[in-house]
Structure formats: structure tokens, C-alpha cells
Scaffold this motif. Structure first.
Motif, PDB file in Angstrom:
ATOM      1  N   ALA A 390      25.359 -45.570 -10.227  1.00  0.00           N
ATOM      2  CA  ALA A 390      24.772 -46.216 -11.406  1.00  0.00           C
ATOM      3  C   ALA A 390      24.971 -47.726 -11.359  1.00  0.00           C
ATOM      4  O   ALA A 390      25.986 -48.232 -10.864  1.00  0.00           O
ATOM      5  CB  ALA A 390      25.403 -45.653 -12.686  1.00  0.00           C
ATOM      6  N   SER A 391      23.957 -48.433 -11.864  1.00  0.00           N
ATOM      7  CA  SER A 391      24.007 -49.896 -12.010  1.00  0.00           C
ATOM      8  C   SER A 391      24.037 -50.213 -13.505  1.00  0.00           C
ATOM      9  O   SER A 391      23.107 -49.844 -14.243  1.00  0.00           O
ATOM     10  CB  SER A 391      22.791 -50.534 -11.341  1.00  0.00           C
ATOM     11  N   ILE A 392      25.092 -50.911 -13.952  1.00  0.00           N
ATOM     12  CA  ILE A 392      25.285 -51.178 -15.382  1.00  0.00           C
ATOM     13  C   ILE A 392      25.383 -52.687 -15.582  1.00  0.00           C
ATOM     14  O   ILE A 392      26.215 -53.353 -14.955  1.00  0.00           O
ATOM     15  CB  ILE A 392      26.546 -50.473 -15.909  1.00  0.00           C
ATOM     16  N   THR A 393      24.524 -53.229 -16.421  1.00  0.00           N
ATOM     17  CA  THR A 393      24.549 -54.657 -16.779  1.00  0.00           C
ATOM     18  C   THR A 393      24.584 -54.781 -18.300  1.00  0.00           C
ATOM     19  O   THR A 393      24.169 -53.873 -19.024  1.00  0.00           O
ATOM     20  CB  THR A 393      23.311 -55.382 -16.244  1.00  0.00           C
ATOM     21  N   ARG A 422      20.785 -38.269 -15.952  1.00  0.00           N
ATOM     22  CA  ARG A 422      19.963 -39.081 -15.053  1.00  0.00           C
ATOM     23  C   ARG A 422      18.932 -38.209 -14.362  1.00  0.00           C
ATOM     24  O   ARG A 422      19.033 -36.984 -14.346  1.00  0.00           O
ATOM     25  CB  ARG A 422      20.849 -39.761 -14.006  1.00  0.00           C
ATOM     26  N   ARG A 426      16.363 -40.745  -8.778  1.00  0.00           N
ATOM     27  CA  ARG A 426      16.624 -42.190  -8.870  1.00  0.00           C
ATOM     28  C   ARG A 426      18.035 -42.431  -9.388  1.00  0.00           C
ATOM     29  O   ARG A 426      18.603 -41.619 -10.122  1.00  0.00           O
ATOM     30  CB  ARG A 426      15.608 -42.889  -9.757  1.00  0.00           C
ATOM     31  N   GLU A 429      20.103 -46.733 -13.990  1.00  0.00           N
ATOM     32  CA  GLU A 429      20.139 -48.157 -14.315  1.00  0.00           C
ATOM     33  C   GLU A 429      20.322 -48.282 -15.828  1.00  0.00           C
ATOM     34  O   GLU A 429      19.472 -47.847 -16.602  1.00  0.00           O
ATOM     35  CB  GLU A 429      18.844 -48.851 -13.873  1.00  0.00           C
ATOM     36  N   ARG A 431      21.346 -50.690 -19.202  1.00  0.00           N
ATOM     37  CA  ARG A 431      21.364 -52.067 -19.719  1.00  0.00           C
ATOM     38  C   ARG A 431      21.871 -52.058 -21.162  1.00  0.00           C
ATOM     39  O   ARG A 431      21.368 -51.304 -21.995  1.00  0.00           O
ATOM     40  CB  ARG A 431      19.954 -52.665 -19.663  1.00  0.00           C
ATOM     41  N   ASP A 447      18.585 -46.702 -20.641  1.00  0.00           N
ATOM     42  CA  ASP A 447      18.725 -46.149 -19.288  1.00  0.00           C
ATOM     43  C   ASP A 447      17.359 -45.673 -18.798  1.00  0.00           C
ATOM     44  O   ASP A 447      16.381 -45.655 -19.555  1.00  0.00           O
ATOM     45  CB  ASP A 447      19.750 -45.012 -19.266  1.00  0.00           C
ATOM     46  N   ASN A 448      17.313 -45.271 -17.525  1.00  0.00           N
ATOM     47  CA  ASN A 448      16.081 -44.764 -16.918  1.00  0.00           C
ATOM     48  C   ASN A 448      16.190 -43.280 -16.616  1.00  0.00           C
ATOM     49  O   ASN A 448      15.647 -42.783 -15.631  1.00  0.00           O
ATOM     50  CB  ASN A 448      15.753 -45.543 -15.640  1.00  0.00           C
TER      51      ASN A 448
END
Length: 535
Positions: A390-393, A422, A426, A429, A431, A447-448
Motif C-alpha cells: 500500500a501507498s499512503i500519503t 483492496r 492493484r 493507494e 490519501r 482509497d482505490n
């Protein structure tokens, strides 16, 4: 009968309302002011008329009469000089006098239009002048120049007598014009005096009317309202037996009666409220006892109930490890089901305990840096985040007054759900954003993942409500319900964004300074407080 019977007109006036009194007073005042205005207008108009007559008629007429006399004297002087010497230059004053005579005569005729007596005087002057001109002036002017006119010498005595008659006519005219001017001045002075008296009377009447209106308002409205306010303050001070007196116009008396009826109703309601307050005190005590029992139950659930559950879980796990593969497939399946049920039961009890503690056990509000809490939450979820890739910003997050433990639980559930739900094809991601909205801060977690259908946007926040089976996505179905409880405890709201289609977007608001949670003692004090009756 001991009391006095009120006369019919007094009873009739007592039925008048404030509006009717005001209408009658305003109508009377306007009528008086209209009469005064008409009188003042007439006096001013009369003053202006006399002043215009004096300035535009009488004074200019007298002045023009003097100019006419001067023009006639010029004629007489010129004719006499020409008759004695025969010098043509003496005819110039005569010719100029003729021109001025016609001009001034026309002006006098215009100024004296409508004044028959003055016009008669002017006609006398013109007739006398015509005879002098016919007998003396024209014949002498027609004599040849260069030598004295024999006609002038011959008619010298007649010329003198004729011009003296003309002088007398002009003097009589001027005297009457002067008398008319003086009379007009006297009329103007008298009218000015009348005007001054009229305006003095108008001012006195206006002052008198203002005094009468003020006194009427004071007696009819101000004094009854002050009495009503004093009685209302007495009742508001706690003397509910104090009666409200009625005074003033009919509508004010009705208002006083309605307020007194409200006071009597309030006295009756207070009598009932005492019993209601006693019952409420008993219910408050029962609520405190119930809360104490609930806390005791939570303690038992967290300790006494989990102890046998741990034993069941431990022994079923021992059975699984020791006898796994030695029994038939059905036995292994049953043992696995027992182990899974014990573990899920333990997880469910722990989640229920956490859910029940929100707002009750963890309530230590302080200035919380949401960036720090989020980073700490991400560190605790680092294993699951790394496994999911996972990418967390996140945006810079504010520092708000909140309970740090509950905020940590909020982030853990929201970020954990975004990682767990999820898509298989993919990497997640996620945010996190924050924006100020007036007195609130709005946070969003986007999220996606697999998303939430709009028809389930409310259902996901209900405890134990699951959209997927535990085989597909593990969990107890308490996470979002706990998030809702935490957010609402901090004075905010939480919801799923139904317009977002590329995953899930959950937004929630938090106040900069959330409302304090009421304790059982403050609830008891609030219920024991008696509301102060409104005046």
C-alpha cells in the motif's frame, strides 16, 4: 352597593384599546395642526400680498409720479426759455420731457390698474397737461427760431396760471399716492403683528399638545407597563403568589390578565413539577446504579468471561497440534471450527469492550497532533501495509483538542479497512486530506479499493453489519461503528461519499474544541435543577 357606578361614557372609554386611543389622539392632533396650518398660511399669504402691493405698486407709483412731475417741469422750462430767446437748444428739454411724459404716464397707468381713484387723479393731470400743451407749449414750439416768440409774451400770464393748475393737480395726485403708501405700510405692520401673534399661539398650542400627548402616554401606557413589568419581576423573583394588576387601555388590561393567567398556570405546573422532580431523582439514581452495573459487567467480560474462553481456545489448539492428522478428516474439521470460533469469539469480545469504552473509559482530551497520531498508527499497521504494497500519503494535519487514544483507534480502523478491502489486481493507494470548514475540520480518507455501493452507505456504520462474509474479508463488523461513535463523541459527523466511484471515500468532521462528555454526576445535578419560570 358599596362601590360607585361608573358613568356610561367612562365605561365606553374603558373599552378603548391603545390603538384606538392613539388613533383618536393622532386624529385630534392632526386636526388642530391643520387648523393652525391653515391660519398660519393665510397670515403668511396676507403678509406677502400687502408686502408685494407696497413694494411692487405703491412705492413705484409714487416714485413714477415724481418722475412724471420732473418730465413736465422739463417741458415748461424748455418752452419758457425758447419763447423768451428763440434759441432752438431750449426745445431739447421740452422734447425729452414729452418722451418721458409718455413713458411715465404708461407706467403709472399699468401700476394703478384697478385703483379707480388713482387713475382719476392721473386723468386729471393728463387733462390739465393737455390744455397747457394745447394753449401754450405747442404754439410756442411752432414759432420760428432766432427771435423771441410774441405768443410767449402775449400768453405769459395764462401760461403761468395753466402750469400752476397742473402743479396743483400733480401735488394732489402725489399726496393721495403717498397716503395710499402710508396706509399700505400700516396694514403691513398690523398684519406682521397678527402673524407674530398667530405663530406664537401656534407654538404655544404645539407645546401644549406635546405636553398633553406625553402625559396621556405616561398615564395610559407607560405607567401601566411599568406596573406590569414590576409585577412580572416580582413573580420572576419567586413570589408566584403575587397577583398581576390590570390598568390602562383595554388591550393592556387583557395582556395583564393573560400574564396573570400564565402565573396561575405556572403555580399549578410547579406543584406538579415537584413530584416529577422526585421521580426524576429516583430515575437518576437508578441510571447511576445501572451505569455502575454496566461497568462491572465490562470488567467481568474483560476478565472472568475471557478466562474460560482462553482455556477453550488453548485446549482446542492443543488438540489441533497433538491430534491433527491422527483422527479422521471430520475430526480435524471440527477441531478447526472450534479453534476458529474461540478466536473469533475472543476478538469479538475485545472489540465490544473497546466499543463500549468509547466516551466512558478513554476520555482525556488534550491538544493532539493528528500528524503524530497518524504516523504512530501507520507504524503499528506497517506489516499489513508492506504485505499489501500500500501507498499512503496525507496532507499536513492540524492539531485539535481530542482524546489521543480514540483518535488512534479512528485512524487504525479507517486505514486498516482501506488496506484490507483492496482490489486483487492493484496495490492500495490511500490519501488522507484535511480542510477547514468554519468552526470544523473535514478529514477524508480515499482509497482505490472495492468501494461501497450507495445503498450501503448508511448500513456500514451499524454494529455487526457486514457486506462480505468472514471467509472473503475477515473482521467483526464493529470497526466503522466504532469510528462513528468516536467521531460523534467529538462533536462531528462521518459518512461515505456516494459520488466517489473509484474506490471508497469516507469523510468526517471534528470540532476544534469538542463538547465535554456529560458525567453521571452532572446529569444528576442538571435533572435536580428547577427551571426558572419566564416572566
Amino acid at each position: 352597593m358599596t362601590g360607585k357606578t361608573r358613568p356610561p361614557h367612562a365605561r365606553r372609554f374603558s373599552a378603548w384599546t391603545t390603538r384606538r386611543w392613539l388613533r383618536v389622539g393622532v386624529a385630534g392632533s392632526l386636526a388642530v395642526l391643520a387648523v393652525l396650518g391653515v391660519t398660519g398660511t393665510w397670515v403668511l399669504g396676507r403678509t406677502a400680498t400687502i408686502s408685494d402691493e407696497l413694494v411692487d405698486v405703491r412705492s413705484p407709483a409714487l416714485s413714477t409720479a415724481f418722475r412724471l412731475e420732473s418730465a413736465l417741469l422739463n417741458q415748461e422750462t424748455g418752452i419758457r426759455g425758447y419763447g423768451l430767446t428763440g434759441t432752438p437748444e431750449f426745445l431739447e428739454p421740452y422734447q425729452r420731457g414729452l418722451t418721458d411724459q409718455h413713458t411715465y404716464a404708461a407706467q403709472l397707468t399699468h401700476l394703478l390698474d384697478g385703483d379707480a381713484r388713482a387713475l382719476s387723479d392721473l386723468e386729471t393731470v393728463q387733462d390739465t397737461l393737455s390744455r397747457w400743451q394745447e394753449r401754450i407749449a405747442r404754439p410756442v414750439a411752432a414759432s420760428p427760431p432766432g427771435a423771441p416768440s410774441p405768443l410767449a409774451t402775449e400768453r405769459a400770464a395764462e401760461a403761468k396760471a395753466a402750469f400752476d393748475t397742473l402743479r396743483q393737480a400733480m401735488s394732489g395726485q402725489q399726496e393721495r399716492l403717498r397716503a395710499e403708501r402710508n396706509r399700505t405700510r400700516a396694514d403691513l405692520a398690523a398684519t406682521v403683528r397678527v402673524r407674530n401673534w398667530v405663530f406664537a399661539a401656534i407654538a404655544a398650542l404645539i407645546v401644549l399638545m406635546a405636553g398633553l400627548v406625553f402625559e396621556g402616554l405616561r398615564r395610559g401606557i407607560t405607567r401601566p407597563l411599568e406596573q406590569l413589568g414590576a409585577d412580572a419581576r416580582t413573580v420572576a423573583g419567586g413570589d408566584f403568589g403575587h397577583p398581576i394588576e390590570s390598568a390602562g387601555p383595554a388591550d393592556l388590561r387583557r395582556l395583564s390578565g393573560e400574564i396573570d393567567f400564565m402565573r396561575r398556570q405556572l403555580v399549578r405546573e410547579l406543584a406538579f413539577s415537584e413530584e416529577a422532580r422526585r421521580r426524576l431523582d429516583a430515575q437518576t439514581a437508578e441510571l447511576q446504579r445501572s451505569n455502575a452495573e454496566l461497568e462491572q459487567f465490562a470488567y467481568v467480560a474483560s476478565h472472568d468471561l475471557q478466562e474460560p474462553l482462553r482455556k477453550v481456545s488453548s485446549f482446542t489448539q492443543l488438540l489441533q497440534r497433538r491430534y491433527g492428522g491422527q483422527l479422521d478428516a471430520k475430526a480435524d474439521q471440527y477441531i478447526g471450527i472450534a479453534v476458529d470460533g474461540a478466536n473469533r469469539m475472543q476478538t469479538l469480545i475485545n472489540d465490544l469492550l473497546d466499543f463500549s469504552r468509547v466516551g466512558r473509559v478513554h476520555h482525556d482530551p488534550e491538544k493532539v497532533d493528528f500528524d503524530t497520531v497518524l504516523e504512530r498508527t501507520l507504524a503499528s499497521l506497517s506489516v499489513g501495509i508492506e504485505e499489501a504494497g500500500a501507498s499512503i500519503t496525507h496532507d499536513p494535519l492540524p492539531a485539535l483538542v481530542a482524546d489521543p487514544t480514540q483518535i488512534g483507534m479512528l485512524w487504525q480502523n479507517l486505514i486498516g479497512n482501506a488496506v484490507k478491502f483492496r482490489r486483487p489486481d492493484r496495490a492500495p493507494e490511500i490519501r488522507v486530506t484535511a480542510a477547514r470548514e468554519g468552526e470544523l475540520w473535514r478529514f477524508t480518507v480515499t482509497d482505490n479499493g472495492i468501494g461501497i455501493a450507495p445503498e450501503y452507505a448508511e448500513k456500514v456504520f451499524v454494529i455487526f453489519q457486514r457486506l462480505h462474509t468472514k471467509d472473503v474479508y475477515p473482521g467483526s463488523g464493529i470497526g466503522l461503528a466504532m469510528c462513528k461513535k468516536i467521531v460523534e463523541f467529538h462533536g462531528g459527523t462521518i459518512a461515505v461519499d456516494p459520488e466517489y466511484r473509484d474506490g471508497t471515500r469516507i469523510s468526517f468532521t471534528l470540532a476544534s474544541d469538542p463538547p465535554p462528555a456529560p458525567s453521571s454526576s452532572t446529569i444528576a445535578e442538571a435533572t435536580r435543577a428547577t427551571p426558572e419560570p419566564a416572566p
